[in-house]
Design a protein around this motif. Structure first.
Motif, mmCIF file in Angstrom:
data_model
loop_
_atom_site.group_PDB
_atom_site.id
_atom_site.type_symbol
_atom_site.label_atom_id
_atom_site.label_comp_id
_atom_site.label_asym_id
_atom_site.label_seq_id
_atom_site.Cartn_x
_atom_site.Cartn_y
_atom_site.Cartn_z
ATOM 1 N N VAL A 1 0.841 -1.203 0.000
ATOM 2 C CA VAL A 1 0.000 0.000 0.000
ATOM 3 C C VAL A 1 0.878 1.256 0.000
ATOM 4 O O VAL A 1 0.620 2.210 -0.743
ATOM 5 C CB VAL A 1 -0.940 0.004 1.212
ATOM 6 C CG1 VAL A 1 -1.760 1.283 1.226
ATOM 7 C CG2 VAL A 1 -1.862 -1.195 1.175
ATOM 8 N N VAL B 1 -4.482 2.483 5.126
ATOM 9 C CA VAL B 1 -5.538 1.471 5.075
ATOM 10 C C VAL B 1 -6.753 2.028 4.340
ATOM 11 O O VAL B 1 -7.309 1.386 3.438
ATOM 12 C CB VAL B 1 -5.917 1.029 6.502
ATOM 13 C CG1 VAL B 1 -7.018 -0.007 6.450
ATOM 14 C CG2 VAL B 1 -4.696 0.484 7.224
ATOM 15 N N GLY C 1 -6.328 2.426 0.653
ATOM 16 C CA GLY C 1 -6.455 1.129 -0.001
ATOM 17 C C GLY C 1 -7.908 0.727 -0.161
ATOM 18 O O GLY C 1 -8.341 0.323 -1.243
ATOM 19 N N VAL C 2 -8.668 0.842 0.918
ATOM 20 C CA VAL C 2 -10.071 0.421 0.880
ATOM 21 C C VAL C 2 -10.843 1.235 -0.152
ATOM 22 O O VAL C 2 -11.545 0.684 -1.019
ATOM 23 C CB VAL C 2 -10.718 0.603 2.274
ATOM 24 C CG1 VAL C 2 -12.205 0.318 2.204
ATOM 25 C CG2 VAL C 2 -10.044 -0.310 3.290
ATOM 26 N N TYR D 1 -13.148 -5.403 -6.551
ATOM 27 C CA TYR D 1 -13.312 -6.381 -5.471
ATOM 28 C C TYR D 1 -13.919 -7.674 -5.999
ATOM 29 O O TYR D 1 -13.488 -8.772 -5.639
ATOM 30 C CB TYR D 1 -14.185 -5.794 -4.362
ATOM 31 C CG TYR D 1 -13.452 -4.768 -3.529
ATOM 32 C CD1 TYR D 1 -12.434 -5.164 -2.667
ATOM 33 C CD2 TYR D 1 -13.756 -3.417 -3.605
ATOM 34 C CE1 TYR D 1 -11.746 -4.237 -1.912
ATOM 35 C CE2 TYR D 1 -13.074 -2.480 -2.855
ATOM 36 C CZ TYR D 1 -12.071 -2.890 -2.004
ATOM 37 O OH TYR D 1 -11.385 -1.968 -1.263
ATOM 38 N N THR E 1 -6.509 -4.819 0.039
ATOM 39 C CA THR E 1 -7.509 -4.589 1.079
ATOM 40 C C THR E 1 -8.124 -5.900 1.541
ATOM 41 O O THR E 1 -8.249 -6.167 2.740
ATOM 42 C CB THR E 1 -8.616 -3.664 0.545
ATOM 43 O OG1 THR E 1 -8.001 -2.462 0.111
ATOM 44 C CG2 THR E 1 -9.632 -3.372 1.614
#
Lengths: 347, 299
Positions: A156, B51, B54-55, B81, B272
């Motif tokens: 990431v 985080v 990424g999500v 996804y 993710t």
């Protein structure tokens, strides 16, 4: 199932259970059983400890011995070990500029991690130690990066740090700040610092959680007494909380140091040791030599050096820093204060 | 841990402040200043930023990401996804990770508690020496042995590219810490229980099986969780030993991100989804993870 009392050779063989138990207790007080070898005890100990010892022998001791052996040979991973080169692998590892750079990078990471994470960790732990709303949620959040795999977090971060198109460069641009053209991870002068920032993000939570646990061991009465005496919040922390956190800080720093010396995953994902070897660590060096170039002799020598460096630093740390925590009333070089100081157990 | 007498630092370097200077500074503990919340917000922001990026990035298209990497999804896209979840790779990697981490954890807990028992509760000559072997094990990081481990597991044990080839060495390297944590735990179980069991005619093995094991469950859970997380997140050994369909999640994520370097949104989605198992596991086992780490530091 037979009972321990019937064990041959046990001192308690012919006595009723109550006395046997009392005997056993007395024996344990003396610290060691008297009388001949207790065969049954030996058998039981062997049975219980054997699986663990076998695993460790096969997967730790044996490979480590092989590494030591290979470090004296030139070996490409096939054929018999016959090209004995003495210490030449060690010489080429220790004189290699890349390896010297790697050792230096490891040491920089050790120092920088502690220098960055300790003050930040203390600050955040103090914050979380107060009765603020949402404290439990905050504690969980601060620990999230620690739980993620280094690799996954690293992937990431690589995206965030993309030159120009990454979110970080975009935001800096919006603020009118320049970003390096090759990207933060692509510029030799900046790459190591960037890796250190990402590592601090990843491991700060660990420092916070441990320091917080230490703070909860500091009795409230001490800070209350100080506040009644008129000490400000920061004065109280500086003179009471922080000194009492000493053992926790020293142990955390030790763990952090050991981790930094073995650093591999994050660097491998972020930079693979590049650009221009600007971020190599001892671990990436030995992997590059071993896997990419099949220089198993050199890689083995490097892993022995890595072990020795880690061991020496660990022993030095133990000797000069952690030993403060183990000797309680060592005659201190610094003069003892006249007034009575509270001695509280931390951590 | 013994208390270090903090001799130097406790003495004020300057004389204590006058009473006059210090009157109203007592902080009401229940009501911290707003700055505390500002600081907390900053900390949360930086902690969760990667985080969240990424999500959210996973819900956008590559075109959206290229236009403005920090933007909100507009429109929300679920393809990234869905592609990951409908493909076989992700599930395959997850299965491998679960299997390896479970094997390694079971091995660590079983071997660890067995080894810790005599070290904690038997009296025999050489006990401390035996314990020292485990303490010494702490000094050997897997990194040092990784190259020979690769050769030994693949060529001599023929466990290359198998679950066991990863789980066995991982268990071995997790054992020292496990034994070091479990021993004081077992020592803390009251002697009276053991004596009572002996009086009732139970041997030491029976005591281990019927009394000690149930009582030491919290300790076993702690070391088990630590071993599981360690195995789940491991990269170096799987990198050397596993290929193709045998890869674990971290390895899969790393390879996916380099193979699909141009598909940023896809990488975000894949990454993710790989975080989720670890996060769920952490939220359910939070107490054990944190407690275990703190226990390790207390020594």
């Amino acid at each position: 199932m037979t009972t321990a009392d019937s064990a041959p050779g046990a001192p308690s063989a012919q006595v009723p259970p109550l006395e046997a138990a009392l005997n056993a207790r007395a024996a344990s007080r003396r610290g060691r059983r008297r009388g001949g070898v207790d065969v049954r005890t030996a058998l039981e100990v062997t049975l219980f400890v054997a699986p663990a010892l076998v695993l460790m022998a096969v997967f730790i001791v044996w490979p480590v011995l092989r590494a030591v052996q290979w470090s004296f040979f030139r070996w490409k991973g096939y054929g018999p070990l016959e090209d004995f080169v003495g210490l030449r692998n060690y010489v080429s590892v220790l004189t290699s500029e890349v390896f010297q750079g790697a050792v230096l990078h490891n040491l920089i990471i050790v120092v920088a991690s502690i220098a960055i994470q300790l003050p930040l960790g203390l600050l955040i732990a103090l914050l979380l130690n107060r009765r603020i709303r949402g404290r439990a949620a905050l504690r969980t959040i601060i620990f999230v990066p620690y739980v993620l795999a280094e690799v996954i977090a690293g992937v990431v971060w690589v995206q965030l740090l993309q030159p120009q198109y990454g979110i970080i460069d975009q935001w800096l641009g919006a603020l009118g700040l320049p970003s390096p053209e090759q990207g933060w991870l692509g510029t030799p002068d900046l790459a190591l610092s960037t890796v250190i920032v990402v590592l601090s993000w990843k491991y700060l939570g660990m420092a916070v959680i441990l320091l917080l646990a230490g703070m909860q061991g500091v009795p409230d009465e001490l800070s209350e007494a100080a506040q009644i005496d008129g000490a400000s919040y920061w004065r109280t922390q500086w003179h009471i909380t922080f000194p009492l956190l000493g053992p926790t800080m020293r142990t955390w720093a030790f763990l952090s140091m050991i981790g930094s010396l073995q650093l591999f995953d994050m660097v491998w994902i972020l930079t693979k040791g590049g650009p221009a070897n600007a971020t190599t660590t001892m671990a990436t060096f030995l992997l590059t030599e071993g896997q990419r170039r099949s220089n198993y002799g050199i890689a083995s020598a490097a892993s022995v050096v890595l072990f020795v460096v880690a061991l020496v630093l660990a022993l030095l740390y133990q000797r000069f820093i952690l030993s403060r925590d183990n000797t309680v009333d060592r005659p201190a070089k610094t003069p003892r204060p006249r007034r009575s100081t509270p001695k509280a157990v931390t951590a | 841990m013994s208390a270090a007498a903090p001799t130097r630092d406790l003495t004020p370097r300057r004389p204590a402040p006058d009473a006059a200077e210090a009157t109203p500074r007592r902080r009401a503990i229940g009501r911290p200043s707003p700055w505390v919340y500002v600081l907390a917000a900053i900390v949360v922001f930086f902690t969760l930023l990667p985080v969240l990026v990424g999500v959210i990035g996973g819900f956008r298209t590559n075109a959206q990401l290229a236009e403005n990497p920090a933007g909100w999804p507009d429109p929300w896209v679920f393809d990234n996804y869905l592609n990951v979840l409908q493909g076989s790779q992700f599930w395959r990697y997850t299965l491998n990770s679960v299997a390896i981490a479970t094997m390694s954890t079971v091995l660590v807990v079983v071997c660890g508690i067995m080894a810790a028992y005599p070290l904690a509760r038997y009296q025999f000559r050489g006990r401390e020496g035996l314990f020292t072997i485990f303490v010494m094990g702490l000094l050997f990081p897997a990194t040092v042995a990784v190259i020979p481990l690769f050769i030994i597991t693949t060529r001599e044990l023929h466990l290359g590219n198998t679950w066991a080839g990863i789980a066995l060495p991982q268990a071995a390297f997790a054992l020292p810490l496990t034994v070091v944590i479990l021993r004081p735990f077992l020592q803390a179980i009251p002697k009276e229980l053991e004596e009572a069991a002996m009086l009732d005619g139970t041997g030491r093995i029976g005591f281990f099986w019927r009394i000690l094991l149930p009582l030491s469950r919290p300790g076993m859970v702690t070391v088990g969780v630590l071993a599981f997380v360690g195995s789940w997140n491991a990269y170096l050994l799987p990198l050397l030993l596993l290929q193709g369909d045998m890869r674990t999640l971290p390895l899969g994520v790393a390879d996916f991100s380099s193979e699909h370097a141009s598909d940023t949104a896809g990488v975000f989605a894949f990454t993710t989804l790989s975080m989720i198992p670890a996060l769920i596991f952490f939220l359910t086992a939070q107490k054990q993870i944190v407690g275990g780490l703190q226990g390790a530091v207390k020594g």
